[in-house]
Design a protein around this motif. Structure first.
Motif, PDB file in Angstrom:
ATOM      1  N   SER A 124       9.619   9.427   5.124  1.00  0.00           N
ATOM      2  CA  SER A 124       8.796   8.997   3.992  1.00  0.00           C
ATOM      3  C   SER A 124       9.041   7.530   3.644  1.00  0.00           C
ATOM      4  O   SER A 124       8.108   6.789   3.362  1.00  0.00           O
ATOM      5  CB  SER A 124       9.073   9.850   2.758  1.00  0.00           C
ATOM      6  OG  SER A 124       8.872  11.198   3.075  1.00  0.00           O
ATOM      7  N   TYR A 125      10.305   7.116   3.686  1.00  0.00           N
ATOM      8  CA  TYR A 125      10.607   5.700   3.420  1.00  0.00           C
ATOM      9  C   TYR A 125       9.839   4.797   4.368  1.00  0.00           C
ATOM     10  O   TYR A 125       9.376   3.732   3.992  1.00  0.00           O
ATOM     11  CB  TYR A 125      12.099   5.422   3.618  1.00  0.00           C
ATOM     12  CG  TYR A 125      13.001   5.789   2.478  1.00  0.00           C
ATOM     13  CD1 TYR A 125      12.799   5.264   1.209  1.00  0.00           C
ATOM     14  CD2 TYR A 125      14.092   6.620   2.679  1.00  0.00           C
ATOM     15  CE1 TYR A 125      13.654   5.580   0.169  1.00  0.00           C
ATOM     16  CE2 TYR A 125      14.946   6.950   1.649  1.00  0.00           C
ATOM     17  CZ  TYR A 125      14.721   6.432   0.389  1.00  0.00           C
ATOM     18  OH  TYR A 125      15.568   6.741  -0.619  1.00  0.00           O
ATOM     19  N   PHE A 146       6.618   3.070   3.574  1.00  0.00           N
ATOM     20  CA  PHE A 146       6.596   1.923   2.650  1.00  0.00           C
ATOM     21  C   PHE A 146       7.459   0.767   3.153  1.00  0.00           C
ATOM     22  O   PHE A 146       7.638  -0.219   2.466  1.00  0.00           O
ATOM     23  CB  PHE A 146       7.079   2.374   1.265  1.00  0.00           C
ATOM     24  CG  PHE A 146       6.230   3.466   0.710  1.00  0.00           C
ATOM     25  CD1 PHE A 146       5.015   3.164   0.088  1.00  0.00           C
ATOM     26  CD2 PHE A 146       6.582   4.792   0.853  1.00  0.00           C
ATOM     27  CE1 PHE A 146       4.203   4.164  -0.398  1.00  0.00           C
ATOM     28  CE2 PHE A 146       5.778   5.807   0.367  1.00  0.00           C
ATOM     29  CZ  PHE A 146       4.574   5.491  -0.258  1.00  0.00           C
ATOM     30  N   ASP A 156       6.062  -2.882   3.182  1.00  0.00           N
ATOM     31  CA  ASP A 156       6.013  -3.533   1.875  1.00  0.00           C
ATOM     32  C   ASP A 156       7.385  -4.101   1.538  1.00  0.00           C
ATOM     33  O   ASP A 156       7.519  -5.221   1.066  1.00  0.00           O
ATOM     34  CB  ASP A 156       5.622  -2.526   0.794  1.00  0.00           C
ATOM     35  CG  ASP A 156       4.270  -1.885   1.069  1.00  0.00           C
ATOM     36  OD1 ASP A 156       3.372  -2.025   0.237  1.00  0.00           O
ATOM     37  OD2 ASP A 156       4.119  -1.268   2.136  1.00  0.00           O
ATOM     38  N   LEU A 157       8.375  -3.290   1.835  1.00  0.00           N
ATOM     39  CA  LEU A 157       9.755  -3.633   1.517  1.00  0.00           C
ATOM     40  C   LEU A 157      10.212  -4.921   2.207  1.00  0.00           C
ATOM     41  O   LEU A 157      10.915  -5.735   1.636  1.00  0.00           O
ATOM     42  CB  LEU A 157      10.642  -2.466   1.957  1.00  0.00           C
ATOM     43  CG  LEU A 157      12.102  -2.535   1.598  1.00  0.00           C
ATOM     44  CD1 LEU A 157      12.281  -2.160   0.139  1.00  0.00           C
ATOM     45  CD2 LEU A 157      12.896  -1.586   2.467  1.00  0.00           C
ATOM     46  N   ARG A 179       3.495  -6.646   4.065  1.00  0.00           N
ATOM     47  CA  ARG A 179       2.516  -5.797   3.406  1.00  0.00           C
ATOM     48  C   ARG A 179       1.160  -5.715   4.111  1.00  0.00           C
ATOM     49  O   ARG A 179       0.591  -4.642   4.238  1.00  0.00           O
ATOM     50  CB  ARG A 179       2.311  -6.301   1.973  1.00  0.00           C
ATOM     51  CG  ARG A 179       1.411  -5.443   1.113  1.00  0.00           C
ATOM     52  CD  ARG A 179       1.256  -6.113  -0.246  1.00  0.00           C
ATOM     53  NE  ARG A 179       2.544  -6.176  -0.940  1.00  0.00           N
ATOM     54  CZ  ARG A 179       2.940  -5.265  -1.823  1.00  0.00           C
ATOM     55  NH1 ARG A 179       2.179  -4.251  -2.094  1.00  0.00           N
ATOM     56  NH2 ARG A 179       4.098  -5.383  -2.429  1.00  0.00           N
TER      57      ARG A 179
END
Ligand SMILES: [Zn+2]
Length: 366
Positions: free
Chosen positions: A168-169, A172, A175-176, A180
């Motif tokens: 799940s991480y 994203f 973005d981290l 992005r």
């Protein structure tokens, strides 16, 4: 891989032309011949864009080999292979150096947020406590820091996600790390367990330059015969042929050695392999993110229509000619059972990379 459908990718060309895939120059011509237009598109794309690819395959499935070959063929200045495992290992040196350790602690004080106290984390990084598993929040903070050092490049991330929560991480992750607007893609590799097992059992490593080969599947150019080898141990051995190796440069090529425990094959890492398989199956289910699926083996019954003969991994065996005092090498297509039990041939890394290049071009919509 059981229960998952990894399509067979055709790399066989309409007009047969033979290449030597173990030779650097011939291999370059091969890529041009098989995927010239796609390589051009990727080069053009990488002039102003990047992407993030999550490389997921079982331990020892050759992820690093494929990613490095891809970078070499397409543009090695614009593509980085980032291994989370290598990153973690690099902290062994950092924590031994007081200056660098101080810097790391101060970075983590500012950037790490999570459940585990910093003190415990440092204990784990320094190897004082092997029981502590490094938390995902820490891996993410460190990866962000290391990736920033690479400059803006397309990245193959190897070894992440490594646990279920990290799947799940990873949605994203771009973005981290400040990517992005760049596309991201999951790359799932299917390498049968039997292939990994045989590679581990037959591998030999140069003690000087760490070149890793296999006397059965990927020998060096020089195979020697040891007539005085003790009963029960192999009579044939490989000599290093890496031109960058100090032993080769001095004219006395080192003998490649086997590592203790390698004869056990995958047994010591079976649990890890099962976990890796579970992670791949989890990533396979993800929606809304492009996926590239590629495979290392093709069922023997389908090889003729999908691959050229020289794209298949050969199996080598040796005999010693007493009269000529020379080692004779014999070669035939290596046959191995895939995870479903189909008799299969294994592809050399270049055709696998061709399928990766073509599928990535499609996934990026170039
Ligand atoms: Zn060497």
């Amino acid at each position: 891989m059981r229960d998952l459908d990894f399509p067979i990718f055709k790399t066989k060309s309409d007009v047969y032309k033979k290449f030597d895939l173990t030779d650097v120059n011939s291999r370059q011509e091969y890529f041009e011949y098989k995927a010239g237009p796609e390589i051009k598109k990727l080069k053009e794309y990488l002039k102003t864009n990047t992407f993030i690819a999550y490389l997921m395959g079982k331990k020892s499935s050759g992820k690093g080999t494929y990613a490095k070959m891809f970078a070499e063929v397409v543009d090695k200045d614009k593509i980085a292979h980032f291994s989370i495992g290598d990153m973690i290992r690099s902290f062994d040196e950092v924590v031994k150096n007081p200056e660098k350790k101080k810097e790391l602690v101060s970075f983590l004080e500012k950037n790490y947020r999570g459940y585990m106290p910093l003190e415990k984390i440092m204990e784990a990084l320094e190897g004082r406590s092997t029981k502590v598993l490094l938390p995902s929040e820490l891996i993410l903070a460190l990866a962000k820091r290391e990736i920033a050092k690479l400059g803006k490049k397309a990245i193959f991330i190897d070894g992440f996600p490594r646990d279920l929560d990290q799947v799940s991480y990873s949605l994203f992750f771009r973005d981290l790390i400040g990517y992005r607007d760049d596309p991201d893609v999951f790359i799932l590799i299917d390498v049968p367990t039997s292939v990994i097992d045989e590679r581990v059992k037959t591998r030999a490593i140069c003690p000087l330059c760490n070149t890793s080969r296999s006397f059965k599947l990927f020998p060096t150019k020089n195979v020697e015969y040891d007539k005085n080898a003790p009963e029960g141990s192999p009579k044939f051995y490989l000599l290093c042929d890496n031109s960058a190796c100090s032993s080769v440069q001095s004219g006395k090529p080192a003998r490649l050695v086997t590592k203790e425990g390698d004869n056990l094959g995958i047994e010591p890492i079976r649990e890890r392999l099962n976990k890796d398989e579970m992670l791949i199956k989890e990533a396979y289910k993800l929606q809304g993110i492009p996926k590239v699926l590629f495979r290392n083996t093709i069922p023997v019954a389908k090889v003729k229509e999908t691959a050229d003969d020289y794209e298949i991994t050969p199996e080598f065996s040796y005999t010693f000619d007493e009269k000529e005092n020379k080692v004779a090498t014999h070669e035939k297509p290596w046959e191995v059972k895939d995870d479903e039990g189909n008799l299969s041939n294994s592809l050399m890394p270049p055709p696998v990379v061709v399928s990766l290049i073509k599928q990535l071009v499609a996934a990026l919509d170039l």
